[in-house]
Design a protein around this motif. Sequence first.
Motif, mmCIF file in Angstrom:
data_model
loop_
_atom_site.group_PDB
_atom_site.id
_atom_site.type_symbol
_atom_site.label_atom_id
_atom_site.label_comp_id
_atom_site.label_asym_id
_atom_site.label_seq_id
_atom_site.Cartn_x
_atom_site.Cartn_y
_atom_site.Cartn_z
ATOM 1 N N UNK A 1 0.732 -1.285 -0.084
ATOM 2 C CA UNK A 1 0.088 0.099 0.026
ATOM 3 C C UNK A 1 0.932 1.247 0.054
ATOM 4 N N UNK A 2 0.389 2.199 -0.716
ATOM 5 C CA UNK A 2 1.184 3.521 -0.700
ATOM 6 C C UNK A 2 -0.091 4.771 -1.028
ATOM 7 N N UNK A 3 0.368 5.938 -0.430
ATOM 8 C CA UNK A 3 -0.092 7.026 -0.557
ATOM 9 C C UNK A 3 -0.541 7.264 -2.141
ATOM 10 N N UNK A 4 0.429 6.964 -2.945
ATOM 11 C CA UNK A 4 0.144 7.618 -4.267
ATOM 12 C C UNK A 4 -0.400 6.322 -4.924
ATOM 13 N N UNK A 5 -0.978 5.399 -4.385
ATOM 14 C CA UNK A 5 -1.617 4.312 -5.059
ATOM 15 C C UNK A 5 -0.915 2.945 -4.606
ATOM 16 N N UNK A 6 -1.624 1.823 -4.655
ATOM 17 C CA UNK A 6 -1.035 0.473 -4.292
ATOM 18 C C UNK A 6 -0.137 0.259 -5.303
ATOM 19 N N UNK A 7 1.181 -0.298 -4.974
ATOM 20 C CA UNK A 7 2.088 -0.878 -5.769
ATOM 21 C C UNK A 7 1.769 -2.652 -5.809
ATOM 22 N N UNK A 8 1.482 -2.919 -6.997
ATOM 23 C CA UNK A 8 1.233 -4.477 -7.124
ATOM 24 C C UNK A 8 2.553 -5.187 -7.588
ATOM 25 N N UNK A 9 3.427 -5.629 -6.387
ATOM 26 C CA UNK A 9 4.823 -6.275 -6.749
ATOM 27 C C UNK A 9 4.675 -7.487 -7.386
ATOM 28 N N UNK A 10 3.592 -8.124 -7.147
ATOM 29 C CA UNK A 10 3.468 -9.526 -7.723
ATOM 30 C C UNK A 10 1.948 -9.856 -8.175
ATOM 31 N N UNK A 11 1.445 -10.194 -9.013
ATOM 32 C CA UNK A 11 0.195 -10.544 -9.622
ATOM 33 C C UNK A 11 0.029 -11.764 -9.947
ATOM 34 N N UNK A 12 -0.917 -12.704 -9.760
ATOM 35 C CA UNK A 12 -1.151 -13.820 -10.377
ATOM 36 C C UNK A 12 -0.001 -14.851 -10.561
ATOM 37 N N UNK A 13 0.720 -14.756 -9.601
ATOM 38 C CA UNK A 13 1.868 -15.815 -9.924
ATOM 39 C C UNK A 13 1.598 -17.248 -9.928
#
Length: 234
Positions: free
Chosen positions: A16-28
């Motif tokens: 989570x971040x103030x400037x929008x969530x960072x999706x570090x991994x998706x559907x691995x």
Amino acid sequence: MTETVIAAKDVGRVYPSDSGDVHALREINFEVERGEFVALRGRSGSGKTTLLNCLGGLDSPSSGVIWIQGVDIATMEEVERTRWRRESIGFVFQQMGLLPSFSAYENLDVMARLGNVPRRERRDRILDTLERMGLKDYYDHRPYEMSGGQQQRIAIARALVTKPDLILADEPSSELDSETTHKVLAVLQESVRKDGVSILLSSHDPIVDEYADRIINLRDGQIDGAMAAKPNAL
Ligand code: ADP
Ligand code: MG
């Protein structure tokens, strides 16, 4: 019969971040079998470290399930998880984490004790592992008395000394010249072939492709061309 050492299903990790969530991994989604050497390739920021940390139980995915040797690691109690990590997994971190006031020998000895290597085997195992990494003559040197590349080889030796089932290595050749990289990867490959170790190793160095059985490419947190076979194995 093949034995699945790592199985990841729909693994995601969001920071989570103030400037929008960072999706570090998706559907691995992927699996690693016993005795398989898998290279995790991807440029900086593609999610390699996040994935290795989740697989080693150092971080938890935001979604999805990870099974290591058939056990859903999210269901492990903390004590059990710590023991499992010390005995069954060899980690090579980017920040290495060598104990600065301990010699190379002692750094390996600490890991061997934590990993319950039988007392009578410890000394031979430590010296043999240092020798395989080309560091026999440095057994009594402390990390600050060694080059970055030598320290990195100590970190790799430390991961091998417990004879783990699985090695998770995060850019373990970043400090090595290409000749030493070849030597170190050959030692890791030998552990896979002889001892049936499974290795998942991240890198952005194309040299690793020559040693890996399979390459997984990560791009923006997603697997790109999943389960791609090694071209020269076809
Ligand atoms: P790699 O190891 O491939 O360089 P990382 O797993 O370190 O990739 O990072 C993947 C993404 O997640 C990047 O966009 C990175 O900025 C972000 N990220 C990594 N760790 C954190 C963190 N602790 N907090 C916020 N964002 C992070
Ligand atoms: Mg990284």
